[in-house]
Design an enzyme around this catalytic site. Structure first.
Site, PDB file in Angstrom:
ATOM      1  N   GLU A 139       1.236  -1.260  -0.264  1.00  0.00           N
ATOM      2  CA  GLU A 139      -0.105  -0.031  -0.221  1.00  0.00           C
ATOM      3  C   GLU A 139       0.839   1.519   0.063  1.00  0.00           C
ATOM      4  O   GLU A 139      -0.015   2.695  -0.166  1.00  0.00           O
ATOM      5  CB  GLU A 139      -1.372   0.121   0.980  1.00  0.00           C
TER       6      GLU A 139
ATOM      7  N   ASP B 285      -4.862   3.014   0.308  1.00  0.00           N
ATOM      8  CA  ASP B 285      -3.609   4.046   0.587  1.00  0.00           C
ATOM      9  C   ASP B 285      -3.166   3.798  -0.143  1.00  0.00           C
ATOM     10  O   ASP B 285      -2.291   4.758  -0.804  1.00  0.00           O
ATOM     11  CB  ASP B 285      -2.944   2.943   2.289  1.00  0.00           C
TER      12      ASP B 285
HETATM   13  C1  PEP Z   1      -6.223  -0.391   1.738  1.00  0.00           C
HETATM   14  O1  PEP Z   1      -5.145   0.663   2.674  1.00  0.00           O
HETATM   15  O2  PEP Z   1      -6.526  -0.905   1.396  1.00  0.00           O
HETATM   16  C2  PEP Z   1      -6.724  -0.836   2.772  1.00  0.00           C
HETATM   17  C3  PEP Z   1      -7.256  -2.261   3.072  1.00  0.00           C
HETATM   18  O3  PEP Z   1      -6.109  -1.030   4.841  1.00  0.00           O
HETATM   19  P1  PEP Z   1      -7.246   0.151   5.139  1.00  0.00           P
HETATM   20  O4  PEP Z   1      -7.720   0.643   4.409  1.00  0.00           O
HETATM   21  O5  PEP Z   1      -7.724  -0.863   6.184  1.00  0.00           O
HETATM   22  O6  PEP Z   1      -6.193   1.185   5.339  1.00  0.00           O
HETATM   23 MG    MG Z   2      -4.174   0.921   4.359  1.00  0.00          MG
END
Ligand code: PEP
Ligand code: MG
Length: 831
Positions: free
Chosen positions: A696, A720
Site C-alpha cells: 500500500e 492507501d
Molecule cells: C487499504 O489501504 O486499501 C486497506 C485495505 O487498508 P485500510 O483501508 O484499513 O487502511
Molecule cells: Mg491501508
C-alpha cells in the site's frame, strides 16, 4: 477616488487594518495608518499631529476626499483636533466617520475602490456593522435597521442582460471575492444586481453583497442594465471564470462521481457521496454526540455557577481547537472548517452572557441555563428562511452540547436507537458504526467524509445503506422527519410525499430480497469461463463480522482489520482477549483461511489511550508497523496472541504499511523472536504460519521483487496505495476526483506488484475497496490478481462477474486500461 485615514490607539492595529483593506482592494485606494504615539516607552494613544499629517498626505493624492475612521475615545478627539488645524480647502474634503474601525474600513475601502463619492463611502462604512449584526441575529436577537446604500450612482434603462453563476469558491462570496465583485461592477455605469433565491442586492455595495450570504454551491443571478451592460456582463463573467480572484485551492467544485459535495439541496433532495448501496425509508435520528440529561436545580451562589460555565466554555474551546488541528491533519482543511465555526459560536460571548443572565434571574444551575439558551439559539436559526443559516442550528447544538457535557462531567456515548431509524450525524467514528444495532439502523448519513472513509467502509461491510459527505445535512433534517435514501446514487429526500415514501419502501423490499438472492449466488466457487478459480474473500473488523461474510459466500477472510478490537475502550485488549478474538473469527470461518492484519493505526485511525504522536502528516508518520515496531510491548502482545491462535486455526498473519525490505526483515525477526519465546514457555507453535504483507506504499511496489523473496503472499491495499500514489488524501472530499483507484498510475502499480508476485511464485490478492467493484473485476483479473477480498455484500456480484469472463479478454482489457489517460477513460473501457 476617496482616500482613507485609519486612526487607532495602536499603530500595530491601525497598520493591520490597513493591510487587510489593501489586500481586499489590491492597493487601489490611498490609505494611511495614523496610530499610537511616537514615544517608545508609552506607545499607546493618539496624536492629533500625526492624524493631521496623514489626512494631508492622503488628501493630496485623493481628489474625491478623505474619510477618517477611528477606534474609540481619544481617537475621536484627536481626529477632531486635527480637523481644526487643517486649512479650509482640505477640511471641506474630509469626513469623520462613526463606523467601527475594522468592518467600516473594509467596506469603505471596497466602496472607494469602485469610485464612490465621499458620502457613499461613508454610508457604506456606517452600514458595515449591520451585516455582522444581521448574520449573528439568530444568536444575539439584535436587529439592525440601516439598509446599506447602493454604492456609486448607476444608470438604469438601456439593455438588460442577465446570467446565472454557480459559486464554487469554498467559502462562498466572502470578503475578498465579494470585494472583487463589487470593484468589477463598480467600473461600469450600468446597474448591476445580484439575486440569490428571493433576495437581491446591488453588486456595487459590499454590504448588500455580504448580506446575501452567498455560499459554495449557491447559484446567483447577475442582472445588468444600462448602456454598457454587455461589457459589464462580460467582465463579470470573466471574474467568475477567474474564481472571483481566488486561488485554485480556495475552490471547491462539487466532484462529479464519488465525492462528498457541500450540501446541495434541490427541491428537498440532498446529494452526497454514495457510501454504501441500498435503499431506506424511515424516521431520522439526528445524532448530536448525545447530550447528557440535565435537571433544573435552584442555587444561591450564582457567582460559582457562572465560574463553572466560564471554565466549561474555555475547556470546550480548547477541545475544539485540538479537534480542528487533528481534523486538518487527517481530513484536510475543508473538513476541519466546521470547527472554526464552532469556535466562533462559543467564542462570541453572547450565548454565555444570556446563560449568565438566566442563572442570575432564575437562580438556576449553569447546566440548565446553558441548555435553555442553546436550544433557543438553535431554534432561532431553524426558523430562518435561508437554508445556510438553518444549518447553523446543528452547529450550535454540536458545540453547545460539548459545553454541556463538560458541565455535566459526562463523556461521549454511543448511538442507542429505540426503534428503526436513519442515523444522521456530522461524522461517525469507526467505533460508532461498528457499535450500531443492525436490526434498527435503516441507513447512515454523514456530513463529512469520502467513500473510502472508515465510516463508509464499515457501512458497506455491514450492509447498511449510506450517503457520506452530505454537507450540512444535519442542519436540514429534524429528528423524526421522514427520510428516503438511495445509497446507490448518494441522494436523500427529506420529508418526501407519500408517493415517494411508498416507492422507497418498495425499492427497499426488492433490494433486500435481491440481497438474499445474491447470497445464494455467492455460495458456489467462482471460476472464469475457461475454469480459472479465483478466491473471493471477505473483509472483517470484529469476529462477529465473520459469519456475515460467510453468508455472502466468502471463501475466507482476506483482511481482518484488528484495530477495531482496540477502539472504543480505555486500554488495549490483553493477549488472552486478542487470542480469543482471533480464534473466534477463525472458528466461525470453519477452517477457511483468515488473514489477520496486525494493528494498523495512525493516519485517520486514532486510539486515545495509546501514546499517539501529534504529527504534521499523520498519514506519512508513525502508522501501521512503524507505530507497532516503535512500541514493542504492544506489538509483542499481539504477535503472541496471533502465533498462539495460528497454532490452532487456519490463520495467516499480515503486516500493514511495509515500506522496504529492511523494515520487513526487522518485522520478521521480531516475529521469530516471539515464536522462540513462546516455544521456550511451552506453548504449541505452528511449524509455519503463512506471513504476508500489505502492498500500500509506493516504495513497496518499487521493491516488490525483493519483498516477495521474504513473504508468502501480498495483499494490495488500494485505499492507501491510491492516496500515496496520487498524493491525494483518501478522506478529503476536495481531492476525491484524484484519489481514484482506477487511475492508470495506480493500475500500473498493481500490475508491477502482480508481476513480482508471479515471478516469485507467491499469491497476490487485493483487499482495498477496488476489489469489491464488480465492474472493475475483469480488469483486476487481467492485471494478475489471484484473490480478492471485500465487504460481504459485494461478494455475490463479484463472483458472478468472475463467472462471466475469459482470462484472455481480461488480459486485453488490462493492457488497454494501463495505456488510458485517466480514471474516467478506464471507466469507459469497463462499460
Ligand atoms: C487499504 O489501504 O486499501 C486497506 C485495505 O487498508 P485500510 O483501508 O484499513 O487502511
Ligand atoms: Mg491501508
Amino acid at each position: 477616488m476617496v482616500g482613507l485615514v485609519i486612526v487607532s490607539h495602536s499603530q500595530t492595529l491601525a497598520q493591520g487594518v490597513l493591510e487587510l483593506a489593501e489586500q481586499m482592494t489590491r492597493g487601489s485606494v490611498v490609505m494611511e495608518a495614523a496610530g499610537g504615539i511616537d514615544d517608545p516607552d508609552n506607545p499607546i494613544g493618539t496624536d492629533p499631529m500625526k492624524v493631521m499629517a496623514a489626512i494631508e498626505s492622503v488628501a493630496a493624492q485623493s481628489e474625491d476626499g478623505v474619510l477618517v475612521i477611528m477606534d474609540l475615545g481619544s481617537a475621536l478627539m484627536s481626529a477632531e483636533t486635527a480637523l481644526d488645524f487643517l486649512p479650509d480647502e482640505i477640511k471641506e474634503k474630509v469626513l469623520l466617520c462613526s463606523a467601527p474601525i475594522v468592518e467600516g474600513t473594509m467596506a469603505a475601502a471596497v466602496q472607494a475602490s469602485v469610485g464612490a463619492s465621499l458620502k457613499e463611502v461613508s454610508n457604506e462604512a456606517g452600514a458595515a456593522l449591520g451585516v455582522k449584526i444581521q448574520q449573528l441575529a439568530p444568536i444575539t436577537g439584535e436587529t439592525f435597521s440601516s439598509t446599506p446604500e447602493a454604492g456609486p450612482a448607476t444608470e438604469t434603462g438601456g439593455e438588460e442582460l442577465s446570467m446565472e453563476l454557480l459559486i464554487v469558491n469554498k467559502m462562498g462570496l466572502h470578503a475578498r471575492p465579494a470585494a472583487n465583485l463589487v470593484s468589477t461592477a463598480g467600473k461600469f455605469k450600468s446597474e448591476v444586481t445580484v439575486r440569490k433565491a428571493d433576495k437581491s442586492a446591488s453588486a456595487k455595495s459590499i454590504n448588500q453583497v455580504a448580506l446575501l450570504a452567498v455560499k459554495n454551491g449557491d447559484t446567483i443571478t447577475v442582472t445588468v442594465c444600462g448602456t454598457d451592460a454587455e461589457e459589464a456582463l462580460e467582465a463579470l463573467k470573466a471574474l467568475h471564470e477567474d474564481n472571483f480572484g481566488e486561488r485554485d485551492e480556495d475552490i471547491l467544485v462539487a466532484p462529479q462521481e464519488t465525492a462528498a459535495a457541500p450540501t446541495s439541496v434541490v427541491d428537498g433532495v440532498i446529494t452526497g457521496a454514495p457510501g454504501s448501496a441500498g435503499y431506506a425509508v424511515g424516521p431520522a435520528y439526528v445524532h448530536q454526540a448525545s447530550l447528557p440529561e440535565v435537571k433544573k436545580a435552584q442555587i444561591s451562589d450564582t457567582g460559582a455557577e457562572t465560574q463553572k460555565l466560564d471554565s466549561a466554555i474555555a475547556d470546550a474551546l480548547k477541545e475544539i481547537k485540538t479537534l480542528q488541528k487533528e481534523t486538518e491533519k487527517t481530513a484536510g482543511k475543508a473538513n476541519a472548517a466546521i470547527f472554526e465555526v464552532h469556535g466562533l459560536i462559543l467564542g462570541d460571548r453572547e450565548m454565555r452572557d444570556r446563560a449568565v443572565a438566566e442563572i442570575e434571574k432564575q437562580k438556576v444551575n449553569a447546566e440548565f441555563a446553558w441548555l435553555e439558551v442553546m436550544n433557543a439559539v438553535a431554534d432561532g436559526y431553524r426558523k430562518l428562511d435561508d437554508s445556510y443559516m438553518q444549518a447553523r442550528a446543528a452547529d450550535v447544538l454540536d458545540c453547545g452540547g460539548r459545553v454541556l457535557r463538560i458541565l455535566c462531567g459526562s463523556g461521549d456515548h454511543g448511538i442507542v436507537l429505540d426503534k428503526e431509524a436513519v442515523i444522521v450525524a456530522h461524522d461517525l467514528s469507526p467505533s460508532d458504526v461498528a457499535g450500531l444495532d443492525l436490526k434498527k439502523v435503516l441507513a447512515v448519513i454523514t456530513e463529512v467524509g469520502g467513500v473510502t472513509s472508515h465510516a463508509a467502509i464499515l457501512s458497506r461491510s455491514m450492509g447498511i445503506p449510506a450517503v457520506i459527505g452530505a454537507g450540512e445535512a444535519a442542519g436540514h433534517i429534524k429528528n423524526g422527519s421522514t427520510i428516503a435514501l438511495d445509497g446507490f446514487s448518494g441522494k436523500i429526500w427529506v420529508s418526501p410525499d407519500r408517493a415517494v415514501q411508498k416507492e422507497f419502501a418498495e425499492k427497499r423490499f426488492a433490494w433486500l430480497a435481491e440481497r438474499e438472492e445474491a447470497k445464494k449466488k455467492g455460495a458456489a466457487p467462482a471460476k472464469t469461463l475457461e475454469g480459472t478459480e479465483i478466491m473471493v474473500m471477505g473483509n472483517i473488523g470484529v469476529p462477529a463480522d465473520a459469519p456475515r461474510v460467510l453468508e455472502y459466500g466468502a471463501e475466507g477472510v482476506g483482511l481482518f482489520r484488528t484495530e477495531f478490537l482496540f477502539q472504543d475502550r480505555d486500554q488495549a485488549p490483553d493477549e488472552e482477549e486478542q487470542y480469543a478474538a482471533y480464534v473466534e473469527a477463525a472458528e466461525a470461518m470453519k477452517g477457511k483461511p483468515v488473514i489477520i492484519r496486525t494493528l494498523d493505526i495512525g493516519g485517520d485511525k486514532q486510539i486515545k489511550y495509546l501514546d499517539m504522536p501529534i504529527e504534521d502528516n499523520p498519514f506519512l508518520g508513525e502508522r501501521g508497523v512503524r507505530f507497532c515496531m516503535a512500541r514493542p510491548e504492544l506489538f509483542r502482545t499481539q504477535i503472541r496472541a496471533l502465533l498462539r491462535a495460528a497454532a490452532e486455526q487456519n490463520i495467516w498473519i499480515m503486516f500493514p504499511m511495509i515500506s522496504d525490505a529492511q523494515e520487513l526483515e526487522e518485522v520478521l525477526q521480531f516475529r521469530d523472536g516471539i515464536r522462540d519465546e513462546l516455544a521456550a514457555e511451552g506453548y504449541r507453535t505452528a511449524e509455519k504460519v503463512k506471513t504476508g504483507i500489505m502492498i500500500e506504499v509506493p516504495s513497496a511496489v518499487a521493491v516488490a521483487d525483493k519483498l516477495a523473496e521474504r513473504c508468502d503472499f501480498f495483499s494490495i491495499g488500494t485505499n492507501d496505495l491510491t492516496q500515496y500514489v496520487m498524493a491525494a488524501d483518501r478522506g478529503n472530499a476536495s481531492v476525491s476526483k484524484l484519489c481514484d483507484s482506477l487511475n492508470p498510475a495506480v493500475l500500473r502499480m498493481i500490475s508491477i506488484t502482480c508481476d513480482a508476485a508471479a515471478k516469485a511464485g507467491i499469491e497476490v490478492g487485493m483487499c482495498g475497496e477496488l476489489a469489491g467493484n464488480s465492474k472493475a473485476l475483469p480488469l483486476l483479473l487481467g492485471l494478475g490478481l489471484d484473490e480478492l477480498s471485500m465487504n460481504g455484500p459485494a461478494i455475490p456480484d463479484v463472483k458472478e462477474a468472475i463467472r462471466s469472463v475469459t482470462m484472455e479478454d481480461c488480459l486485453n482489457l488490462a493492457v488497454k486500461a494501463m495505456k488510458a489517460k485517466s480514471g474516467d477513460e478506464v471507466r469507459k473501457l469497463l462499460k
